[in-house]
Write an enzyme that holds these catalytic residues in place. Structure first.
Site, mmCIF file in Angstrom:
data_model
loop_
_atom_site.group_PDB
_atom_site.id
_atom_site.type_symbol
_atom_site.label_atom_id
_atom_site.label_comp_id
_atom_site.label_asym_id
_atom_site.label_seq_id
_atom_site.Cartn_x
_atom_site.Cartn_y
_atom_site.Cartn_z
ATOM 1 N N PRO A 363 0.825 -1.218 0.000
ATOM 2 C CG PRO A 363 -0.767 -1.580 1.670
ATOM 3 C CD PRO A 363 0.551 -2.077 1.176
ATOM 4 C CB VAL A 365 4.188 1.754 -3.764
ATOM 5 C CG1 VAL A 365 4.810 1.197 -2.500
ATOM 6 C CG2 VAL A 365 3.230 0.753 -4.382
ATOM 7 N N GLY A 366 1.748 4.046 -4.947
ATOM 8 C CA GLY A 366 1.319 4.802 -6.125
ATOM 9 C C GLY A 366 0.647 3.985 -7.199
ATOM 10 C CB SER A 684 12.964 -16.428 3.083
ATOM 11 O OG SER A 684 11.999 -15.782 3.880
ATOM 12 C CE LYS A 727 12.561 -11.981 2.135
ATOM 13 N NZ LYS A 727 13.008 -13.352 1.853
#
Length: 804
Positions: A363, A365-366, A684, A727
């Site tokens: 959310p 980021v455009g 991960s 990350k």
């Protein structure tokens, strides 16, 4: 043909609640109870498809026993079966009367041992029987005369063949035609003689005649009352004729003429015009008070308002499009290049299919504003519709006009609002579509977003083909996992990653601060934020992948400054870092100073989420005199398996790591990943889990200022993972400057902003031993035996190309 039985037989038993099946007559049945469905299946599984149909004494009982059933029933054959939701639709045909001698309760249904019961004995030569028969026929004619205006073809057929029927078949047929309850029908079935059967029918016929005559009397009275309405209708028709002679028009005629004029002027395809003309003629012949008048009128107005051939001309000026994208958004070079490539194709081939893009990212980021920029760059109209929480397929496709309050779907409504057939249509939050008994909206989108099908899209309300192939569709999502694969296959996915602190500062200077100053009614000189203050605001008051929290914080500052100005303050000084605590309160996010000196058994991992990257702390401790591995922290199955694999690797390499074997036998291990209320999963965290356990067993703490990510195998390999950019940005936000990565993820470092690559150190490893050699203080991994790539050492890089 089915023959009648002559001996005791055992058949499936089908209990019915409110009616009785007579021999030699058919009856449709709806079977829904589990015990009845099982009986029907058992009968259908046999060659003859025989079943015993018996009426219940009490229709309220769902699981009847022997005492709940009548003793006399009907042996029947199943002639036809249709499977429906929850059971069967059966057509059974009665064969003969039977007596239930014994009922067996099976696991799923009842079975009955029955013997044939002869049909009612005839009364040959009995004049009383002959009189009964003729009286029944006369009353039957009277009943048929009363029923025929409403009864239709079946009543007419019965009248034609009534006098040819046997007395028994006549009585049974009349019993089904009259509104008798199950008890009276059962008495007809159990009648011992034909005379007794006809007497029962005669009693019922007399009452039926009285009821039907009274009904006709009531209906004729109501008909006389309706005569006034018909008279009013005729008067209105005469008034219309008089108005036409005088040249006056009624409101309905004025509406029809206005619609006719609009229809002549509208630019419609031929097939659409044909349907519109049909609607208009139907409207002209109808009455305004008719139920379907307004429905037809609304449908016709929708046809006239839709832009069937109206489009906007694309402004395919690539330099201007680039300028518009740069004005509206900072960075996002890959996304901008892809958009410009599509525009170039559309410029060279105007007939090319419009692209279907899917912007995926955290959310803020455009994603939504990118769709608006595309529309502005193309010179097209822009429409947005949110799909979050949408459960009803009819919301997209519309509802059929037969339903009260029916409306066109959101797609058609968006096209009508845009006024052109080639807008930029944004489908926001496509990953949050719901699904329930009302349908699957994602399945409806398959046609909308398929260039091979959407040229003839049919909305249920419009019920006409509309061409959506010219629409530039843009969808947005925070994650791709919830999106169905067939739907995802129709879209080109463009990923938008989170921003670094430097990028957020540039975005704030270019877009956020000027916008918030203007919204607060301030001048630029009345609110000045220094670079140091902006960096403190980003680091201490926001922690996100996007810039929404940052914009809210700037907006809060603007409102507080606006209040000062409104109260008469004339002095305006630049906002300093120490002013933030006064205006916004204490910092919400502080560096993890307590984690700078990690105790043994604690490691720092990195995780990817829908909102960007996160720093993950993994804690472990020994439990003396315990056994096994305990895992807490709301971990998923994959992460639990990674923890077990990590312990197995450390255990198998205990000698090389200098760990006493007694520790594994005499102590349990508890692994915990805060925060416990947040679900976590994925492979991960393998490297971080191995490092935490190795640190715990050896008593050597992890090197401070190091975070790690990577999947592990039992043989010691470190496998590549995703979300590297998110990350690394999360590690930098937390003040960590060294990250251990799988060697195969080196290519992903090219996606990082240059400032981040210069400020961070990256350790690329392909073996677990290499990672442990880097992260454990004063540890040197033992030399490995010869193996593929055994001579490869950990590589320290600053960015993707410069070795340190």
């Amino acid at each position: 043909m089915t023959t009648k039985g002559s001996a005791n037989t055992t058949l499936p038993l089908l209990a019915i609640k409110t009616s009785v099946l007579f021999p030699e007559l058919p009856m449709p049945l709806s079977v829904g109870r589990p015990i009845s469905v099982a009986a029907a299946r058992a009968a259908l599984a046999t060659e003859e498809k025989l079943v015993v149909v018996v009426a219940q004494r009490d229709p309220a009982i769902d699981q009847p026993k022997k005492e709940d059933l009548h003793v006399v029933g009907t042996r029947a054959v199943i002639k036809r079966m249709n499977q429906v939701k929850g059971g069967y639709e059966l057509l059974v045909h009665g064969v003969e009367r039977v007596v239930l001698d014994e009922i067996e309760e099976g696991e799923s249904h009842l079975r009955a041992r029955v013997r044939p019961l002869p049909m009612p004995a005839p009364d040959a030569g009995d004049t009383e029987f002959e009189a009964l028969h003729r009286t029944v026929l006369d009353l039957a004619d009277r009943v048929i005369a009363l029923l025929r205006p409403r009864g239709g073809r079946e009543v007419a057929q019965f009248q034609a063949h009534a006098r040819e029927m046997s007395p028994i078949l006549l009585a049974y047929t009349l019993g089904t035609m009259m509104s008798l309850d199950a008890g009276k029908e059962q008495a007809l079935l159990e009648a011992p003689t034909q005379s007794a059967l006809l007497k029962l029918v005669l009693d019922h016929l007399g009452r039926e005649v009285q009821v039907l005559e009274l009904r006709d009397k009531i209906a004729s009275r109501a008909q006389s009352e309706m005569g006034k309405e018909q008279r009013d209708y005729l008067l209105r028709q005469q008034l219309r004729a008089i108005q036409e002679e005088l040249g006056d028009r009624s409101p309905e005629q004025s509406d029809v003429e206005a619609l006719r004029t609009r229809l002549k002027e509208a630019d419609l395809p031929d097939d659409i015009r044909k349907e519109a003309d049909r609607d208009l003629e139907r409207l002209a012949q109808g009455q305004a008070a008719a139920p379907d008048y307004q429905i037809t009128r609304a449908h016709l107005e929708l046809i006239l308002e839709l832009p069937w051939r109206r489009t906007t001309e694309d402004a395919l000026d690539l330099p201007r499009a680039r300028q518009v994208l740069d004005e509206d958004h900072y960075d996002l070079e890959e996304v901008k290049d892809r958009i410009l490539e599509h525009l170039a194709v559309m410029k060279l081939n105007p007939k090319a299919q419009a692209p279907i893009l899917c912007f995926v990212g955290p959310p803020g980021v455009g994603k939504t504003s990118l769709g608006q920029s595309i529309a502005r760059a193309l010179g097209r109209k822009f429409e947005r519709m949110s799909l979050g929480g949408l459960h009803d397929e009819g919301e997209l496709r519309g509802h059929r006009r037969t339903y009260i309050g029916a409306m066109p779907g959101r797609i058609v409504q968006a096209i009508r609002r845009a006024g052109v057939s080639n807008p930029v249509l944004m489908l926001d939050e496509v990953d949050k579509l719901g699904r329930d008994f009302r349908g699957d909206p994602a399945a409806a989108l398959l046609e909308v977003l398929d260039p091979a099908q959407n040229s003839t899209f049919r909305d249920n309300y419009l019920d006409l083909p509309f061409d959506l192939s010219k629409v530039f569709f843009v969808t947005t999502a925070n994650a791709l996992d919830p999106v169905p694969r067939p739907l995802l296959d129709r879209m080109e996915v463009l990923r938008l990653s989170g921003y670094s602190h430097e990028e957020k500062a540039v975005i704030a200077r270019r877009y956020l601060i000027p916008r918030r100053i203007a919204e607060a009614g301030l001048r630029d000189e009345q609110m000045v934020i220094t670079d140091e203050t902006l960096q403190r605001l980003i680091a201490g008051y926001t922690r996100e992948a996007g810039v929404r929290q940052l914009e809210r914080a700037i907006g809060s500052l603007a409102r507080k400054v606006a209040r000062r100005v409104a109260e008469g303050a004339t002095e305006s000084a630049p906002l300093k870092p120490q002013d933030l605590a006064i205006l916004l309160g204490p910092e919400r996010f502080l560096p993890e100073r307590a984690r700078r000196d990690l105790p043994a058994g604690v490691a720092t991992g990195l995780a990817w989420t829908e909102t960007g990257g996160e720093v993950l702390t993994i804690e472990s401790t020994l439990l003396p005199s315990g056994h096994g591995l305990r895992i807490t922290g709301s971990l998923g199955d994959v992460m639990r398996e990674s923890a077990k694999a990590a312990q197995s690797f450390v255990w198998s390499h205990a000698e090389a790591l200098g760990i006493p074997g007694a520790l594994f036998r005499d102590s349990a291990v508890h692994v915990h990943v805060p925060a416990g209320a947040v679900p976590k999963d994925g492979p991960s965290a393998g490297v971080a889990l191995v490092s935490a356990l190795a640190s715990l067993y050896t008593g050597k703490p992890i090197v401070a200022d190091v975070a790690m990510t990577g999947e592990i195998t039992l043989s010691g390999l470190v496998l590549p993972v995703g979300g590297i950019k998110e990350k690394v940005l999360a590690a930098r936000r937390a003040g960590i400057h060294r990250v251990v990565l799988p060697r195969e993820n080196e290519k992903d470092l090219a996606e990082l902003p240059p400032a981040v690559r210069e400020a961070m150190d990256f350790v690329l490893v392909d073996r677990i031993e290499d990672a442990l050699a880097v992260v454990l203080q004063s540890h040197r991994a033992a030399r490995r035996s010869a193996a593929p790539n055994g001579d490869r050492k950990p590589r320290f890089v600053k960015g993707p190309s410069q070795a340190i």
